[in-house]
Design an enzyme around this catalytic site. Structure first.
Site, PDB file in Angstrom:
ATOM      1  N   GLY A  10     178.927  87.908  55.288  1.00  0.00           N
ATOM      2  CA  GLY A  10     178.574  88.855  56.623  1.00  0.00           C
ATOM      3  C   GLY A  10     178.280  88.029  58.142  1.00  0.00           C
ATOM      4  N   ASN A  33     179.991  88.154  47.665  1.00  0.00           N
ATOM      5  CA  ASN A  33     181.036  88.996  46.497  1.00  0.00           C
ATOM      6  C   ASN A  33     182.007  89.634  47.151  1.00  0.00           C
ATOM      7  OD1 ASN A  33     179.845  91.248  47.507  1.00  0.00           O
ATOM      8  ND2 ASN A  33     179.321  92.483  45.427  1.00  0.00           N
ATOM      9  N   VAL A  58     175.945  88.642  43.684  1.00  0.00           N
ATOM     10  CA  VAL A  58     174.607  88.257  43.232  1.00  0.00           C
ATOM     11  C   VAL A  58     173.428  88.926  42.659  1.00  0.00           C
ATOM     12  CG1 VAL A  58     174.567  86.581  45.413  1.00  0.00           C
ATOM     13  CG2 VAL A  58     173.561  88.766  45.742  1.00  0.00           C
ATOM     14  N   LYS A  92     171.097  97.371  43.041  1.00  0.00           N
ATOM     15  CA  LYS A  92     171.692  96.693  42.977  1.00  0.00           C
ATOM     16  C   LYS A  92     171.149  95.116  43.642  1.00  0.00           C
ATOM     17  CE  LYS A  92     174.761  96.935  38.404  1.00  0.00           C
ATOM     18  NZ  LYS A  92     175.788  96.983  38.117  1.00  0.00           N
ATOM     19  N   ALA A 115     165.601  89.708  53.855  1.00  0.00           N
ATOM     20  CA  ALA A 115     166.443  90.217  55.022  1.00  0.00           C
ATOM     21  C   ALA A 115     166.094  91.613  54.813  1.00  0.00           C
ATOM     22  CB  ALA A 115     167.852  90.315  55.087  1.00  0.00           C
ATOM     23  N   TYR A 146     169.073 102.445  49.857  1.00  0.00           N
ATOM     24  CA  TYR A 146     169.501 101.522  50.550  1.00  0.00           C
ATOM     25  C   TYR A 146     166.996 100.766  51.120  1.00  0.00           C
ATOM     26  CZ  TYR A 146     170.001  98.005  54.970  1.00  0.00           C
ATOM     27  OH  TYR A 146     169.931  96.878  55.611  1.00  0.00           O
ATOM     28  N   LYS A 150     165.315  98.226  49.708  1.00  0.00           N
ATOM     29  CA  LYS A 150     164.686  97.678  50.454  1.00  0.00           C
ATOM     30  C   LYS A 150     163.203  96.916  50.169  1.00  0.00           C
ATOM     31  CE  LYS A 150     168.525  95.678  52.781  1.00  0.00           C
ATOM     32  NZ  LYS A 150     168.256  93.370  52.822  1.00  0.00           N
ATOM     33  N   TYR A 160     155.911  88.042  43.712  1.00  0.00           N
ATOM     34  CA  TYR A 160     156.392  86.457  43.830  1.00  0.00           C
ATOM     35  C   TYR A 160     155.289  85.519  44.043  1.00  0.00           C
ATOM     36  CZ  TYR A 160     160.770  86.226  41.093  1.00  0.00           C
ATOM     37  OH  TYR A 160     160.888  86.439  39.599  1.00  0.00           O
ATOM     38  N   ARG A 187     179.186 102.078  61.959  1.00  0.00           N
ATOM     39  CA  ARG A 187     177.791 102.543  62.768  1.00  0.00           C
ATOM     40  C   ARG A 187     177.792 102.989  63.938  1.00  0.00           C
ATOM     41  NH1 ARG A 187     174.664  97.140  60.224  1.00  0.00           N
ATOM     42  NH2 ARG A 187     176.580  96.051  59.931  1.00  0.00           N
TER      43      ARG A 187
HETATM   44  N1  UDP Z   1     175.644 107.563  65.426  1.00  0.00           N
HETATM   45  C1  UDP Z   1     176.151 108.117  66.243  1.00  0.00           C
HETATM   46  N2  UDP Z   1     177.867 108.300  66.214  1.00  0.00           N
HETATM   47  C2  UDP Z   1     178.301 107.368  65.479  1.00  0.00           C
HETATM   48  C3  UDP Z   1     177.682 105.978  64.085  1.00  0.00           C
HETATM   49  C4  UDP Z   1     176.359 106.905  64.430  1.00  0.00           C
HETATM   50  O1  UDP Z   1     175.886 109.654  66.839  1.00  0.00           O
HETATM   51  O2  UDP Z   1     179.725 107.163  64.974  1.00  0.00           O
HETATM   52  C5  UDP Z   1     174.171 107.736  65.280  1.00  0.00           C
HETATM   53  C6  UDP Z   1     173.793 108.160  63.766  1.00  0.00           C
HETATM   54  O3  UDP Z   1     173.171 109.165  63.642  1.00  0.00           O
HETATM   55  C7  UDP Z   1     172.215 107.362  64.104  1.00  0.00           C
HETATM   56  C8  UDP Z   1     172.511 106.173  65.581  1.00  0.00           C
HETATM   57  O4  UDP Z   1     173.620 106.110  65.884  1.00  0.00           O
HETATM   58  O5  UDP Z   1     171.044 107.679  65.519  1.00  0.00           O
HETATM   59  C9  UDP Z   1     172.735 104.815  65.229  1.00  0.00           C
HETATM   60  O6  UDP Z   1     173.351 104.863  64.079  1.00  0.00           O
HETATM   61  P1  UDP Z   1     173.913 103.669  62.743  1.00  0.00           P
HETATM   62  O7  UDP Z   1     174.889 103.827  61.678  1.00  0.00           O
HETATM   63  O8  UDP Z   1     174.431 102.695  63.627  1.00  0.00           O
HETATM   64  O9  UDP Z   1     172.308 102.571  62.013  1.00  0.00           O
HETATM   65  P2  UDP Z   1     170.963 102.732  61.943  1.00  0.00           P
HETATM   66  O10 UDP Z   1     169.966 102.831  62.673  1.00  0.00           O
HETATM   67  O11 UDP Z   1     171.038 104.864  62.369  1.00  0.00           O
HETATM   68  O12 UDP Z   1     171.024 102.395  60.329  1.00  0.00           O
END
Ligand code: UDP
Length: 313
Positions: A10, A33, A58, A92, A115, A146, A150, A160, A187
């Site tokens: 990743g 995977n 995993v 999972k 992480a 998520y 986490k 552990y 993102r």
């Molecule tokens: N966001 C946005 N436009 C996009 C993708 C994300 O405005 O195309 C915003 C999202 O709503 C959040 C911030 O950017 O407020 C960060 O989003 P990201 O998905 O990168 O990760 P997050 O920090 O939310 O896990």
């Protein structure tokens, strides 16, 4: 030293592979995977005998025959879009995958690093967020798969440590960016850079007032390495204090990519944290951690990577 990295194909996992090999570790076993990871992230190491890759889920099993000194559990889809694409897989790998990785560390007598994420703070009620913050998390919302996975993984890592005597670490990543992010991971960093480079409008969800603190991967991996080599077992935030509103971030991307893209406003995402910035007091005090890469510099390097991916370089 032999390391095993789940999720080592990743974005962050593969940068950790590079760092460990650079630091002279003997062998790095990568288990992935490839649902969100990619072998292209390890292609430059194809002929390096110190890297051993196993394509494996995993959540089902984590096994290698060789001795292992350190297990890094980095496997998980990590983009909010992935939480709807791979909700069960996310739960999972955070639960079964973490148990498998912990058990492997226990049977090998290895150290273990989990992480984790700033998501465990949910929509934080104070900012910046110290590690002592318990979090404001919706257990049934779209991000919950998520967040709760986490939170579970942190809890079982501590169990552990406290009841099985395992030598554990927990790193809480804040928003991290850089080369090897997926162009289509959904993102804000890949979305805005791709849109800016293609001359499409940058898509802001909501009014653009949410904040995030963007950490360049080099600094973040240095934080991981410091934590691995220090004997500190409480959770540690790793990131930067480069906090920006999403609107400011959109302008930073437009400027850094010399784009003429416009900005459009789309409906806000559900349960989207309004602010996020790490309190780095603990990382500085316990690890001597500091970040160095400013947003403009990190963006420049990341844009170059995406240009090449898009065939624009
Ligand atoms: N966001 C946005 N436009 C996009 C993708 C994300 O405005 O195309 C915003 C999202 O709503 C959040 C911030 O950017 O407020 C960060 O989003 P990201 O998905 O990168 O990760 P997050 O920090 O939310 O896990």
């Amino acid at each position: 030293m032999n390391a095993l990295i789940t999720g080592g194909a990743g974005f962050l996992g593969s940068h950790l592979v590079d760092r460990l090999l650079l630091e002279g570790w003997d062998k790095v076993f990568v288990l992935d995977n490839l649902i969100t990871g990619s072998l292209s992230n390890l292609a430059h190491l194809e002929s390096d005998p110190r890297l051993v890759f196993h394509e494996v889920d995993v959540s089902e099993s984590v096994a290698v025959e060789d001795p292992v000194d350190f297990v890094f559990h980095f496997a998980s889809p990590a983009s909010p879009d992935d939480f709807t694409r791979y909700p069960i897989e996310v739960m999972k790998v955070g639960s079964l995958g973490t148990i498998n990785a912990l058990e492997l560390a226990r049977t090998k007598g290895a150290k273990f690093m989990m992480a984790s994420t700033s998501e465990i703070y949910g929509d934080p009620l104070i900012s910046p967020q110290p590690e002592t913050l318990w979090g404001n998390v919706n257990s049934i919302g779209p991000r919950s798969v998520y967040d709760e996975a986490k939170r579970f993984s942190e809890a079982i890592t501590m169990a552990y440590r406290n009841y099985r005597g395992l030598d554990t670490r927990i790193v809480r990543f804040f928003n991290t960016y850089g080369p090897r992010m997926r162009l289509d991971d959904g993102r804000v960093v890949p979305n805005f850079i791709r849109q800016a480079l293609l001359g499409e409008p940058l898509s802001i969800y909501g009014d653009g007032s949410n904040t995030r603190s963007f950490g360049y991967y080099e600094d973040v991996i240095t934080g991981v390495y410091l934590l691995a080599t220090h004997n500190y077992q409480e959770p540690v935030n790793i990131g930067t204090e480069e906090e920006r509103t999403i609107l400011e971030f959109a302008h930073a991307v437009i400027n850094a990519s010399h784009s003429s893209s416009e900005i459009i406003y789309l409906p806000a995402a559900i349960d989207d944290p309004k602010q996020r910035r790490p309190d780095l007091t603990r990382a500085r005090k316990e690890l001597g951690y500091e970040y160095h890469v400013e947003l403009e510099e990190g963006l420049f390097k990341t844009i170059e990577f995406f240009k090449a991916k898009l065939g624009l370089a």
